[in-house]
Design a protein around this motif. Structure first.
Motif, PDB file in Angstrom:
ATOM      1  N   THR A 145      38.097  -2.740  13.457  1.00 43.43           N
ATOM      2  CA  THR A 145      37.035  -2.175  12.626  1.00 43.43           C
ATOM      3  C   THR A 145      36.804  -0.717  13.014  1.00 43.43           C
ATOM      4  N   PHE A 146      36.546   0.106  12.010  1.00 41.45           N
ATOM      5  CA  PHE A 146      36.164   1.502  12.204  1.00 41.45           C
ATOM      6  C   PHE A 146      34.866   1.742  11.452  1.00 41.45           C
ATOM      7  N   THR A 147      33.925   2.410  12.084  1.00 43.28           N
ATOM      8  CA  THR A 147      32.706   2.836  11.404  1.00 43.28           C
ATOM      9  C   THR A 147      32.912   4.283  10.997  1.00 43.28           C
ATOM     10  N   VAL A 148      32.900   4.555   9.686  1.00 46.99           N
ATOM     11  CA  VAL A 148      33.471   5.808   9.206  1.00 46.99           C
ATOM     12  C   VAL A 148      32.576   6.531   8.201  1.00 46.99           C
ATOM     13  N   GLY A 149      32.829   7.832   8.121  1.00 50.58           N
ATOM     14  CA  GLY A 149      32.353   8.683   7.042  1.00 50.58           C
ATOM     15  C   GLY A 149      33.578   9.318   6.406  1.00 50.58           C
ATOM     16  N   TYR A 150      33.466   9.694   5.146  1.00 50.26           N
ATOM     17  CA  TYR A 150      34.631  10.192   4.419  1.00 50.26           C
ATOM     18  C   TYR A 150      35.184  11.481   5.019  1.00 50.26           C
ATOM     19  N   ASP A 151      34.358  12.250   5.697  1.00 45.31           N
ATOM     20  CA  ASP A 151      34.834  13.506   6.290  1.00 45.31           C
ATOM     21  C   ASP A 151      35.915  13.268   7.341  1.00 45.31           C
ATOM     22  N   GLN A 152      35.968  12.053   7.905  1.00 46.74           N
ATOM     23  CA  GLN A 152      36.966  11.732   8.932  1.00 46.74           C
ATOM     24  C   GLN A 152      38.143  10.940   8.356  1.00 46.74           C
ATOM     25  N   LYS A 153      38.374  11.074   7.060  1.00 41.13           N
ATOM     26  CA  LYS A 153      39.393  10.247   6.405  1.00 41.13           C
ATOM     27  C   LYS A 153      40.783  10.483   6.977  1.00 41.13           C
ATOM     28  N   ASN A 154      41.137  11.711   7.289  1.00 41.93           N
ATOM     29  CA  ASN A 154      42.490  11.985   7.795  1.00 41.93           C
ATOM     30  C   ASN A 154      42.687  11.397   9.190  1.00 41.93           C
ATOM     31  N   ASN A 155      41.641  11.453   9.994  1.00 43.50           N
ATOM     32  CA  ASN A 155      41.726  10.879  11.327  1.00 43.50           C
ATOM     33  C   ASN A 155      41.870   9.355  11.261  1.00 43.50           C
ATOM     34  N   ILE A 156      41.108   8.741  10.367  1.00 43.04           N
ATOM     35  CA  ILE A 156      41.185   7.292  10.204  1.00 43.04           C
ATOM     36  C   ILE A 156      42.534   6.891   9.610  1.00 43.04           C
ATOM     37  N   ASN A 157      43.034   7.669   8.697  1.00 41.81           N
ATOM     38  CA  ASN A 157      44.344   7.383   8.116  1.00 41.81           C
ATOM     39  C   ASN A 157      45.415   7.356   9.207  1.00 41.81           C
ATOM     40  N   ALA A 158      45.356   8.316  10.111  1.00 39.78           N
ATOM     41  CA  ALA A 158      46.322   8.340  11.209  1.00 39.78           C
ATOM     42  C   ALA A 158      46.128   7.145  12.140  1.00 39.78           C
ATOM     43  N   ALA A 159      44.887   6.747  12.364  1.00 42.44           N
ATOM     44  CA  ALA A 159      44.615   5.631  13.267  1.00 42.44           C
ATOM     45  C   ALA A 159      45.082   4.306  12.668  1.00 42.44           C
ATOM     46  N   VAL A 160      44.811   4.095  11.392  1.00 44.41           N
ATOM     47  CA  VAL A 160      45.177   2.833  10.752  1.00 44.41           C
ATOM     48  C   VAL A 160      46.685   2.621  10.797  1.00 44.41           C
ATOM     49  N   LYS A 161      47.439   3.678  10.695  1.00 40.70           N
ATOM     50  CA  LYS A 161      48.893   3.562  10.714  1.00 40.70           C
ATOM     51  C   LYS A 161      49.429   3.086  12.061  1.00 40.70           C
ATOM     52  N   LYS A 162      48.593   3.089  13.079  1.00 44.02           N
ATOM     53  CA  LYS A 162      48.994   2.593  14.392  1.00 44.02           C
ATOM     54  C   LYS A 162      48.841   1.078  14.508  1.00 44.02           C
ATOM     55  N   PHE A 163      48.293   0.469  13.459  1.00 45.45           N
ATOM     56  CA  PHE A 163      48.058  -0.972  13.472  1.00 45.45           C
ATOM     57  C   PHE A 163      48.939  -1.631  12.418  1.00 45.45           C
ATOM     58  N   GLU A 235      51.849  -2.820  21.521  1.00 44.65           N
ATOM     59  CA  GLU A 235      52.163  -2.625  22.938  1.00 44.65           C
ATOM     60  C   GLU A 235      50.911  -2.736  23.792  1.00 44.65           C
ATOM     61  N   TYR A 236      49.818  -2.252  23.264  1.00 42.39           N
ATOM     62  CA  TYR A 236      48.544  -2.343  23.975  1.00 42.39           C
ATOM     63  C   TYR A 236      48.197  -3.803  24.272  1.00 42.39           C
ATOM     64  N   LEU A 237      48.324  -4.653  23.263  1.00 43.92           N
ATOM     65  CA  LEU A 237      47.959  -6.057  23.443  1.00 43.92           C
ATOM     66  C   LEU A 237      48.915  -6.790  24.388  1.00 43.92           C
ATOM     67  N   LYS A 238      50.145  -6.357  24.439  1.00 42.56           N
ATOM     68  CA  LYS A 238      51.064  -6.947  25.420  1.00 42.56           C
ATOM     69  C   LYS A 238      50.560  -6.718  26.839  1.00 42.56           C
ATOM     70  N   LEU A 239      50.065  -5.522  27.100  1.00 41.72           N
ATOM     71  CA  LEU A 239      49.543  -5.203  28.433  1.00 41.72           C
ATOM     72  C   LEU A 239      48.225  -5.919  28.706  1.00 41.72           C
ATOM     73  N   VAL A 240      47.404  -6.060  27.670  1.00 40.79           N
ATOM     74  CA  VAL A 240      46.139  -6.788  27.826  1.00 40.79           C
ATOM     75  C   VAL A 240      46.412  -8.226  28.257  1.00 40.79           C
ATOM     76  N   ARG A 241      47.383  -8.857  27.612  1.00 47.04           N
ATOM     77  CA  ARG A 241      47.727 -10.233  27.977  1.00 47.04           C
ATOM     78  C   ARG A 241      48.360 -10.293  29.369  1.00 47.04           C
ATOM     79  N   LYS A 242      49.218  -9.363  29.637  1.00 55.73           N
ATOM     80  CA  LYS A 242      49.909  -9.350  30.929  1.00 55.73           C
ATOM     81  C   LYS A 242      48.937  -9.269  32.090  1.00 55.73           C
ATOM     82  N   HIS A 243      47.890  -8.490  31.940  1.00 50.40           N
ATOM     83  CA  HIS A 243      46.939  -8.262  33.030  1.00 50.40           C
ATOM     84  C   HIS A 243      45.667  -9.093  32.886  1.00 50.40           C
TER      85      HIS A 243
END
Length: 406
Positions: A145-163, A235-243
Motif C-alpha cells: 500500500t502507498f498513501t499518495v498525492g498526485y504530485d508524487q505520481k512519477n515516484n510512485i510509478n517507479a516504486a510500483v514497477k519494483k513489485f 529479493e527482499y522477501l527472500k532475506l526476510v524469510r531467511k532471517h
C-alpha cells in the motif's frame, strides 16, 4: 285377521326405530374410538409380538410408515418438551427455526450455519461474468500500500514497477485525485481508495483489518517519498524469510533522510537487528531504538504480526508517531524478529507533501500544525500504553516489569 293386521302394522312401525338406533350407536362408537385413539401415543405395530398366524399377509412396516406422519411429529414435540424440562444444554431446533447457535461462530453470525460463514476477505478483483472459480488467473501472495498525492505520481510509478504481479497494489489517495492515475497501465489493476486529508494509519485502521488482508503473507505499508532504485521486492522477501523477520524495513541510504542509527544501511551485510545509539538513548541493548525497532515510513509486516499491530493502532491517533517504539510488543523475541534489510535499500526523499494538507491557523503554516499534532499524538500514545499496562498488572495483582514503551 284383525289382530294379525295389527301385529303386522306394529312390526312395521318398530323396524325404522331399531334401524335409527343402530345408526346412532354406530356413529357414536366411531367418534368415541377416534377421540380415544388420538388421545394416546401411537403404538408401533412392528413392536407388538403378535402371532404370525393372526396376520399372515399384512406388511406391518408398510402400514406404520404410511400412517405415522402425524404421530411422529407429536412424538418429536413431546421429546423436545421433555428434554427442555430436564434442563439439558442440548438445543433441538426445528427446520424452520432461524437461530443456529454455534459458539465458534463470529459475533453476530449466530443465526448462520457454520458452513456458510466467510470470515475473511481479500482485494482480489472479480469479474461480472463467467464462473467465480474462473475469475482469478493468479492470487497475489503479498500486499503493498502507498498513501499518495498526485504530485508524487512519477515516484510512485517507479516504486510500483519494483513489485511483481505477485503483489496486490492499493493506493490510498489523500488528495482526492484518482482518475488521473489511469495514465499508468498498472493503475487499472490497482485498488484505489480516496478520502481527502487522511494519513496511512487512518486508512490502515479502516481498510486493512486482519481478516481483510488474511490471504497475504506480507503487508508493505509505505510512504510516497521513497527512492527504490536499489530495491527488489522479491529479493527482499527472500532475506526476510531467511532471517526470520516478522517486522522489517529496507535499510536507508545514510546521507539523506536518516533519523535513527538502527535504520541506517550497512555495507557488506544482508540484515542487522541491533545497533548503537547516542549515549543514554537505550536503557537496554534489546530495546528501541537500539534493537526491536524499525521506522513507520517503509514498514513490512508478516500476516501474524500485522494482526497484532492492527489492534494496537489507535482509532483517533492518525499519524502513528510512537507506534514504531511499540511494535516490539507484537513479536517475541522482538530483538530477533524485527530487523533492517541492508542489501535491499531505499532512499527517504523527505518530501513534506502530507504536511501541506494541513490548515493554517494562528499565523502558522499548514505543516506546522500537522507537525505539532504528530508530537502530541506521540505523547498520547505513550500514555495510553503505560496506562493500559498498569491497569492490567494491577488487575492481575502482580508487579509491572521495569520496561515500558518509550
Amino acid at each position: 285377521m284383525s289382530k294379525m293386521g295389527n301385529l303386522v302394522r306394529s312390526g312395521n312401525i318398530r323396524k325404522p326405530n331399531e334401524t335409527m338406533r343402530l345408526i346412532i350407536t354406530t356413529f357414536v362408537g366411531i367418534v368415541f374410538g377416534f377421540l380415544l385413539g388420538i388421545s394416546f401415543p401411537t403404538l408401533s405395530l412392528t413392536k407388538m409380538n403378535l402371532p404370525s398366524s393372526l396376520l399372515p399377509s399384512i406388511d406391518l412396516t408398510y402400514i406404520e410408515d404410511k400412517y405415522s406422519s402425524l404421530s411422529t411429529q407429536a412424538l418429536y414435540d413431546a421429546w423436545s418438551s421433555l428434554k427442555g424440562n430436564k434442563g439439558s444444554s442440548t438445543q433441538l431446533h426445528k427446520f424452520n427455526d432461524s437461530k443456529i447457535w454455534v459458539p465458534t461462530n463470529p459475533r453476530g453470525a449466530e443465526r448462520l450455519p457454520p458452513g456458510i460463514i466467510e470470515s475473511e476477505s481479500d482485494f482480489y478483483l472479480r469479474r461480472l461474468w463467467g464462473l467465480p472459480s474462473e475469475d482469478l488467473t493468479i492470487k497475489p501472495r503479498y500486499l503493498v500500500t502507498f498513501t499518495v498525492g498526485y504530485d508524487q505520481k512519477n515516484n510512485i510509478n517507479a516504486a510500483v514497477k519494483k513489485f511483481s504481479e505477485n503483489f496486490t497494489i492499493v493506493l490510498f489517495h489523500y488528495d482526492g485525485r484518482t482518475s488521473e492515475w489511469e495514465e499508468f497501465e498498472w493503475s487499472k489493476r490497482a485498488i484505489h481508495v480516496s478520502v481527502q486529508k487522511q494519513t496511512k494509519w487512518w486508512y490502515a485502521k479502516r481498510f486493512l483489518h486482519p481478516d481483510i488482508v488474511a490471504p497475504y503473507d506480507y503487508i508493505f505499508m509505505w510512504d510516497e517519498d521513497l527512492g527504490v532504485e536499489h530495491f527488489d521486492a522479491e529479493e527482499y522477501l527472500k532475506l526476510v524469510r531467511k532471517h526470520g523477520l516478522e517486522i522489517s524495513q529496507p535499510g536507508l541510504e545514510p546521507n539523506k533522510g536518516l533519523t535513527w542509527q538502527m535504520t541506517k544501511k550497512r555495507d557488506n551485510s544482508e540484515v542487522h537487528k541491533v545497533t548503537e545509539e547516542r549515549p543514554g538513548w537505550c536503557s537496554d541493548p534489546h530495546l528501541p531504538p537500539c534493537a526491536a525497532f524499525v521506522e513507520i515510513m517503509a514498514t513490512v509486516f508478516s500476516r501474524d504480526a500485522w494482526r497484532c499491530v492492527w489492534y494496537m493502532i489507535q482509532n483517533d491517533l492518525v499519524h502513528g508517531w510512537g507506534l514504531d517504539f511499540a511494535l516490539r510488543k507484537c513479536v517475541e523475541p522482538a530483538h530477533e524478529r524485527i530487523g533492517v534489510v541492508d542489501s535491499q535499500w531505499i532512499v527517504h526523499q523527505g518530501v513534506p507533501s502530507l504536511g501541506n494538507q494541513g490548515q493554517a491557523e494562528s499565523g502558522k503554516a499548514p505543516w506546522e500544525g500537522v507537525r505539532q499534532r504528530c508530537r502530541k499524538e506521540w505523547t498520547m500514545f505513550q500514555d495510553r500504553i503505560a496506562t493500559a499496562e498498569k491497569a492490567y498488572f494491577e488487575a492481575m495483582g502482580i508487579d509491572p516489569p521495569n520496561s515500558t514503551a518509550r
